[in-house]
Design a protein around this motif. Structure first.
Motif, mmCIF file in Angstrom:
data_model
loop_
_atom_site.group_PDB
_atom_site.id
_atom_site.type_symbol
_atom_site.label_atom_id
_atom_site.label_comp_id
_atom_site.label_asym_id
_atom_site.label_seq_id
_atom_site.Cartn_x
_atom_site.Cartn_y
_atom_site.Cartn_z
ATOM 1 N N LEU A 1 0.078 -4.157 -5.841
ATOM 2 C CA LEU A 1 0.494 -2.833 -5.385
ATOM 3 C C LEU A 1 -0.716 -1.916 -5.462
ATOM 4 C CD1 LEU A 1 2.592 -0.755 -4.471
ATOM 5 C CD2 LEU A 1 3.159 -0.379 -6.879
ATOM 6 N N VAL A 2 -1.174 -1.434 -4.310
ATOM 7 C CA VAL A 2 -2.256 -0.453 -4.236
ATOM 8 C C VAL A 2 -1.607 0.906 -3.988
ATOM 9 C CG1 VAL A 2 -4.292 0.299 -2.962
ATOM 10 C CG2 VAL A 2 -3.909 -2.140 -3.362
ATOM 11 N N ALA A 3 -1.852 1.856 -4.882
ATOM 12 C CA ALA A 3 -1.223 3.174 -4.775
ATOM 13 C C ALA A 3 -2.303 4.247 -4.754
ATOM 14 C CB ALA A 3 -0.272 3.402 -5.949
ATOM 15 N N VAL A 4 -2.423 4.945 -3.618
ATOM 16 C CA VAL A 4 -3.436 5.996 -3.438
ATOM 17 C C VAL A 4 -2.770 7.202 -2.780
ATOM 18 C CG1 VAL A 4 -5.336 4.334 -3.258
ATOM 19 C CG2 VAL A 4 -4.161 5.103 -1.177
ATOM 20 N N GLY A 5 -3.455 8.326 -2.801
ATOM 21 C CA GLY A 5 -2.906 9.536 -2.210
ATOM 22 C C GLY A 5 -2.424 9.331 -0.790
ATOM 23 N N ALA A 6 -1.251 9.863 -0.484
ATOM 24 C CA ALA A 6 -0.614 9.610 0.812
ATOM 25 C C ALA A 6 -1.479 10.051 1.986
ATOM 26 C CB ALA A 6 0.740 10.320 0.869
ATOM 27 N N GLY A 7 -2.317 11.052 1.789
ATOM 28 C CA GLY A 7 -3.168 11.516 2.868
ATOM 29 C C GLY A 7 -4.171 10.488 3.339
ATOM 30 N N HIS A 8 -4.420 9.470 2.521
ATOM 31 C CA HIS A 8 -5.361 8.415 2.899
ATOM 32 C C HIS A 8 -4.718 7.316 3.750
ATOM 33 C CE1 HIS A 8 -8.717 9.776 0.380
ATOM 34 N NE2 HIS A 8 -7.802 10.122 -0.510
ATOM 35 N N LEU A 9 -3.433 7.412 3.972
ATOM 36 C CA LEU A 9 -2.739 6.331 4.679
ATOM 37 C C LEU A 9 -2.270 6.724 6.069
ATOM 38 C CD1 LEU A 9 -0.593 4.773 1.796
ATOM 39 C CD2 LEU A 9 -3.014 4.434 2.359
ATOM 40 N N VAL A 10 -2.510 7.949 6.486
ATOM 41 C CA VAL A 10 -2.006 8.416 7.776
ATOM 42 C C VAL A 10 -3.154 8.654 8.752
ATOM 43 C CG1 VAL A 10 0.055 9.442 6.751
ATOM 44 C CG2 VAL A 10 -2.010 10.830 7.005
ATOM 45 N N GLY A 11 -2.842 8.548 10.029
ATOM 46 C CA GLY A 11 -3.819 8.844 11.058
ATOM 47 C C GLY A 11 -4.681 7.667 11.454
ATOM 48 N N LYS A 12 -5.548 7.899 12.433
ATOM 49 C CA LYS A 12 -6.358 6.813 12.995
ATOM 50 C C LYS A 12 -7.418 6.303 12.040
ATOM 51 C CE LYS A 12 -9.674 9.864 15.398
ATOM 52 N NZ LYS A 12 -9.210 11.078 14.721
ATOM 53 N N ILE B 1 0.871 -1.177 0.000
ATOM 54 C CA ILE B 1 0.000 0.000 0.000
ATOM 55 C C ILE B 1 0.909 1.227 0.000
ATOM 56 C CG2 ILE B 1 -1.936 1.121 1.122
ATOM 57 C CD1 ILE B 1 -2.307 -1.580 2.712
ATOM 58 N N LEU B 2 0.976 1.876 -1.141
ATOM 59 C CA LEU B 2 1.914 2.975 -1.348
ATOM 60 C C LEU B 2 1.190 4.309 -1.322
ATOM 61 C CD1 LEU B 2 4.753 4.030 -2.172
ATOM 62 C CD2 LEU B 2 4.046 3.673 -4.567
ATOM 63 N N GLY B 3 1.664 5.231 -0.500
ATOM 64 C CA GLY B 3 1.128 6.585 -0.470
ATOM 65 C C GLY B 3 1.774 7.434 -1.553
ATOM 66 N N LEU C 1 -1.424 -3.597 -10.536
ATOM 67 C CA LEU C 1 -1.435 -2.272 -9.911
ATOM 68 C C LEU C 1 -2.884 -1.827 -9.755
ATOM 69 C CD1 LEU C 1 -0.067 0.468 -9.066
ATOM 70 C CD2 LEU C 1 -0.093 1.059 -11.507
ATOM 71 N N VAL C 2 -3.212 -1.297 -8.580
ATOM 72 C CA VAL C 2 -4.551 -0.765 -8.326
ATOM 73 C C VAL C 2 -4.401 0.684 -7.862
ATOM 74 C CG1 VAL C 2 -6.678 -1.002 -7.004
ATOM 75 C CG2 VAL C 2 -5.438 -3.050 -7.737
ATOM 76 N N LEU C 3 -5.011 1.603 -8.611
ATOM 77 C CA LEU C 3 -4.951 3.033 -8.332
ATOM 78 C C LEU C 3 -6.328 3.536 -7.910
ATOM 79 C CD1 LEU C 3 -3.019 4.078 -11.575
ATOM 80 C CD2 LEU C 3 -2.019 3.668 -9.314
ATOM 81 N N GLU C 4 -6.404 4.801 -7.515
ATOM 82 C CA GLU C 4 -7.719 5.391 -7.270
ATOM 83 C C GLU C 4 -8.560 5.344 -8.545
ATOM 84 O OE1 GLU C 4 -7.722 9.205 -5.292
ATOM 85 O OE2 GLU C 4 -5.874 8.725 -4.213
ATOM 86 N N LEU C 5 -7.945 5.729 -9.664
ATOM 87 C CA LEU C 5 -8.609 5.695 -10.964
ATOM 88 C C LEU C 5 -7.765 4.910 -11.949
ATOM 89 C CD1 LEU C 5 -9.789 9.421 -11.439
ATOM 90 C CD2 LEU C 5 -11.144 7.482 -10.644
ATOM 91 N N ALA C 6 -8.382 3.961 -12.643
ATOM 92 C CA ALA C 6 -7.701 3.269 -13.728
ATOM 93 C C ALA C 6 -7.407 4.265 -14.853
ATOM 94 C CB ALA C 6 -8.574 2.125 -14.242
ATOM 95 N N PRO C 7 -6.460 3.972 -15.739
ATOM 96 C CA PRO C 7 -6.094 4.936 -16.785
ATOM 97 C C PRO C 7 -7.266 5.416 -17.630
ATOM 98 C CG PRO C 7 -4.450 3.208 -16.661
ATOM 99 C CD PRO C 7 -5.554 2.809 -15.733
ATOM 100 N N ASP C 8 -8.200 4.530 -17.978
ATOM 101 C CA ASP C 8 -9.334 4.968 -18.794
ATOM 102 C C ASP C 8 -10.238 5.923 -18.027
ATOM 103 O OD1 ASP C 8 -10.170 2.858 -17.101
ATOM 104 O OD2 ASP C 8 -11.863 2.397 -18.410
ATOM 105 N N GLN C 9 -10.364 5.716 -16.724
ATOM 106 C CA GLN C 9 -11.175 6.617 -15.907
ATOM 107 C C GLN C 9 -10.484 7.963 -15.688
ATOM 108 O OE1 GLN C 9 -14.401 6.330 -14.766
ATOM 109 N NE2 GLN C 9 -14.365 4.647 -16.240
#
Length: 260
Positions: free
Chosen positions: A231-242, A13-15, A41-49
């Motif tokens: 590999l799941v890659a999403v914005g780093a802000g989604h991986l921090v905090g409680k 899970i990559l930020g 690879l799994v992103l927030e949006l696939a390339p076509d989206q």
């Protein structure tokens, strides 16, 4: 980057930062090894989206009835907005929803900070996986992602826009601080910077951060039932905090280890 694993499944899970200064070196060490090992690879949006996002924005952003910015913002926020707008040309904001104006302001601040989506992590990962013939999927659609903002109640949209306008003078410095914290792997600073923005508008935090994090963590939990390396890659802000994805996964009993 974190790793959730069992006997036959590894999910990294990559930020990410969606836009970065050209030439930013982010794909070394354990990140590079995770990219090589992953089957998909799994992103927030696939390339076509991602390619559909601009068209979706154009369809959703316009207001039914134009409303002057002078009628939306208090004097101090309006003055800061006008100064920011003057730095790059008018947004034609009177014809747009509050959330859409805020999005355009964010894009301009990123440009002024010399950040480019073409240099962002998602663009680099997509190129790597496609060149290797590995699948690239998405957790959301362009429509559903923008509808998160479109369906916010008017008061929440106005609060977000007002805050963005009030902070417009420091927007470039704020983006650079966020990017710097990400490059250092400084999750505490990342969390503080992100919370400073979203905690002031709780309804927006729930819709844009917390609810999505829960949905993504549930996706990861379901995916753990199938063997392989992802590999799941999403914005780093989604991986921090409680209420970040790693913390939510741990609350469900999954062992999650930070590896980079």
């Amino acid at each position: 980057m974190w790793l959730a694993a069992d006997d036959d499944t590894q999910i990294y899970i990559l930020g990410t930062m969606h836009a970065l200064p050209p030439g930013t070196d982010w794909d070394r060490g354990k990140v590079a090894r995770a990219v090589d090992r992953a089957d998909e690879l799994v992103l927030e949006l696939a390339p076509d989206q991602l390619a559909e996002a601009g068209k979706e924005f154009q369809q959703l952003a316009p207001r039914q009835v134009p409303l002057a910015m002078a009628e939306r913002l208090p004097p101090a926020a309006l003055a800061a907005y006008r100064a920011f707008e003057a730095g790059g040309g008018a947004f034609d904001a009177d014809a747009l929803d509050d959330w859409a104006v805020m999005v355009l302001m964010g894009q301009r601040a990123a440009e002024q900070a010399a950040l480019s989506p073409a240099a962002g992590v998602e663009a680099g990962l997509t190129a790597r996986f496609q060149a290797a013939g590995k699948p690239v999927a998405g957790l959301e659609t362009a429509h559903s992602q923008l509808m998160l903002f479109e369906t916010l109640d008017p008061a929440t949209q106005r609060a977000l826009l007002t805050r963005a306008a009030e902070d417009a003078g420091s927007a470039v410095a704020d983006i650079r601080a966020l990017t710097g914290a990400w490059r250092r792997g400084d999750t505490a600073t990342l969390e503080a910077l992100i919370n400073e923005d979203v905690d002031a508008v709780p309804a927006a935090r729930k819709a844009v951060i917390t609810d999505r994090n829960r949905a993504w963590s549930h996706w990861i939990l379901r995916r753990m039932a199938s063997p392989g390396t992802v590999l799941v890659a999403v914005g780093a802000g989604h991986l921090v905090g409680k209420d970040g994805v790693p913390a939510l996964l741990e609350s469900e009993g999954l062992t999650v280890t930070r590896v980079q």
